[in-house]
Design an enzyme around this catalytic site. Structure first.
Site, PDB file in Angstrom:
ATOM      1  N   ASP A 141       5.905   4.659  -4.578  1.00  0.00           N
ATOM      2  CA  ASP A 141       6.324   5.983  -4.118  1.00  0.00           C
ATOM      3  C   ASP A 141       5.516   6.483  -2.926  1.00  0.00           C
ATOM      4  O   ASP A 141       6.042   7.161  -2.045  1.00  0.00           O
ATOM      5  CB  ASP A 141       6.243   6.992  -5.258  1.00  0.00           C
ATOM      6  CG  ASP A 141       7.424   6.885  -6.208  1.00  0.00           C
ATOM      7  OD1 ASP A 141       8.427   6.244  -5.834  1.00  0.00           O
ATOM      8  OD2 ASP A 141       7.358   7.449  -7.311  1.00  0.00           O
ATOM      9  N   ASP A 181      -0.674  15.575 -13.170  1.00  0.00           N
ATOM     10  CA  ASP A 181      -1.221  15.143 -11.883  1.00  0.00           C
ATOM     11  C   ASP A 181      -1.005  16.173 -10.788  1.00  0.00           C
ATOM     12  O   ASP A 181      -1.958  16.581 -10.112  1.00  0.00           O
ATOM     13  CB  ASP A 181      -0.583  13.812 -11.461  1.00  0.00           C
ATOM     14  CG  ASP A 181      -1.104  12.639 -12.282  1.00  0.00           C
ATOM     15  OD1 ASP A 181      -1.613  12.881 -13.391  1.00  0.00           O
ATOM     16  OD2 ASP A 181      -0.992  11.498 -11.827  1.00  0.00           O
TER      17      ASP A 181
END
Length: 412
Positions: free
Chosen positions: A124, A15
């Site tokens: 997050d 990612d």
């Protein structure tokens, strides 16, 4: 004119590798990568070369392990924080430290924005951005997974892998990866993939290979191990007589706890963004430290101070989980917690056996336990007269008798 600078939280995984290249192209910006060493071990190998090869102008790889243990894990454990009765907040407590350092780098580099690879469904993103808001409200935050343009370009992992191959970005990911992990000094977490089925047995024999920090309890040694932890004002400062730094305490306890299969948790938790999720955690050292700290408090902390602090545990743990580490209410609770720890000093002995942490003794130079008063035998101090309990009970029973009388009269 100089290009805009963006500081990216970079792990080197699929990612953030794709995001690094995508940000550079989309924003025509200079990308400064940042990786916090908070105990990922070999996951940091080769990151500098990879980040520069992918397009970063520079990369910071900062060793924050000691700060993590001293200024984040220790204060949180002093507060007795446990989210939803099970989770020792290993991932949650790491995020404000990472974001704090990102802000510091952004200011030093003259960046106007920070970026992260957290998804729009997780916790997050909130933790990173609430920290940035508290510490550097002037900075912009770029969250690619919340941008429609990014999601259209990368609807799945296959498209990300293809993009990485096209741009020569080395990745080890595959479209069939069965779960995702996040590791630091306090724990390692496992989620997604096969674990999204809450009926899936992550503790079965065929899944033993998933775990990293601990052996299965049934495979732990048949002989119990005793250890002693010394505390000073709420912090563990020595193990088995050896003086250690906060980082060394965590590393030592992780090794000992992992050997005995301690600290595995499998739970369905409530994310801040509103959905339930299933997580599997290994927290061997943290589980030992948490247990020992509580036992030290039992001997040295005033009853009502303990009960007051305990009444705030759920609130405190939720603040940490939701990303409010730098919020004024967390700081206010921490001040109370700090005051409560001033006499949490002494030694705890524990017995470790096949996933269990059992108390085996506690002592302190400031112990509040007086065996002469607590004894069932004759009290040589005469500090407690058992007859005094009669009036004590009568006064506490008064309101119950009055209430009962009212209810009985109402039934007539």
């Amino acid at each position: 004119m100089a290009k805009e600078k963006i500081v990216l939280a970079y792990s080197g995984g699929l990612d953030t590798s794709v995001i690094l290249k995508w940000l550079k192209e989309t924003y025509d910006a200079e990308i400064i990568a940042f990786t916090a060493d908070i105990g990922q071990k070999d996951e940091l190998d080769g990151l500098e070369e990879k980040a520069l090869q992918t397009g970063a102008s520079k990369i910071y790889i900062d060793d924050l392990r000691e700060e993590f243990a001293k200024d984040f894990i220790n204060p949180m454990f002093q507060a007795g924080a446990l989210y939803e009765g099970q989770y020792l907040l290993g991932t949650s407590i790491a995020r404000p430290l990472i974001a704090k350092r990102m802000v510091e780098i952004a200011r030093a580099e003259g960046a106007t924005a920070i970026a992260h690879g957290a998804t729009g469904k997780g916790n997050d993103q909130v933790r990173f951005e609430l920290t940035a808001a508290a510490l550097a409200p002037e900075l912009s935050v770029i969250a690619p997974w919340r941008l429609e343009q990014f999601r259209e370009e990368f609807p799945g992992r296959a498209e990300m892998i293809a993009y990485a191959e096209k741009h020569g970005i080395p990745v080890t990911a595959s479209a069939a990866k069965p779960y995702s992990t996040d590791r630091n000094l306090l724990h390692i977490s496992f989620e997604s993939g096969m674990l999204e089925d809450p009926w899936f047995d992550a503790a079965s024999d065929e899944n033993k290979g998933m775990y990293v920090l601990s052996v299965a309890p049934e495979d732990a040694p048949d002989q119990a191990e005793y250890i002693e932890l010394e505390f000073d004002k709420g912090d563990c400062v020595a193990i088995n007589g050896n003086k250690l730094s906060p980082l060394q305490v965590m590393e030592t306890l992780n090794e000992i706890g992992g050997k005995h299969g301690i600290g595995r948790v499998d739970m369905v938790e409530n994310r801040f963004v509103g959905m339930k999720s299933r997580g599997v955690y290994e927290t061997p050292g943290g589980t030992i430290l948490f247990t020992a700290h509580r036992k030290m408090e039992s001997l040295t902390m005033d009853r009502d101070v303990m009960h007051l602090r305990d009444s705030l545990i759920t609130k405190y743990a939720t603040l940490v989980y939701n990303g409010f580490w730098f919020a004024p209410e967390r700081l206010a609770i921490q001040a109370l917690v700090g005051e409560s720890q001033k006499n949490v000093t002494g030694t705890v002995r524990l017995k470790l056996y096949k996933g269990n942490v059992m108390g085996a003794g506690v002592k302190s130079p400031v112990s509040l336990y007086n065996p002469d008063i607590a004894t069932m035998e004759a009290d040589p101090t005469k500090a407690y007269d058992q007859g005094d309990a009669t009036g004590f009970i009568r006064l506490n029973a008064l309101r119950l008798k009055v209430s009962s009388g009212v209810e009985q009269n109402a039934k007539k």
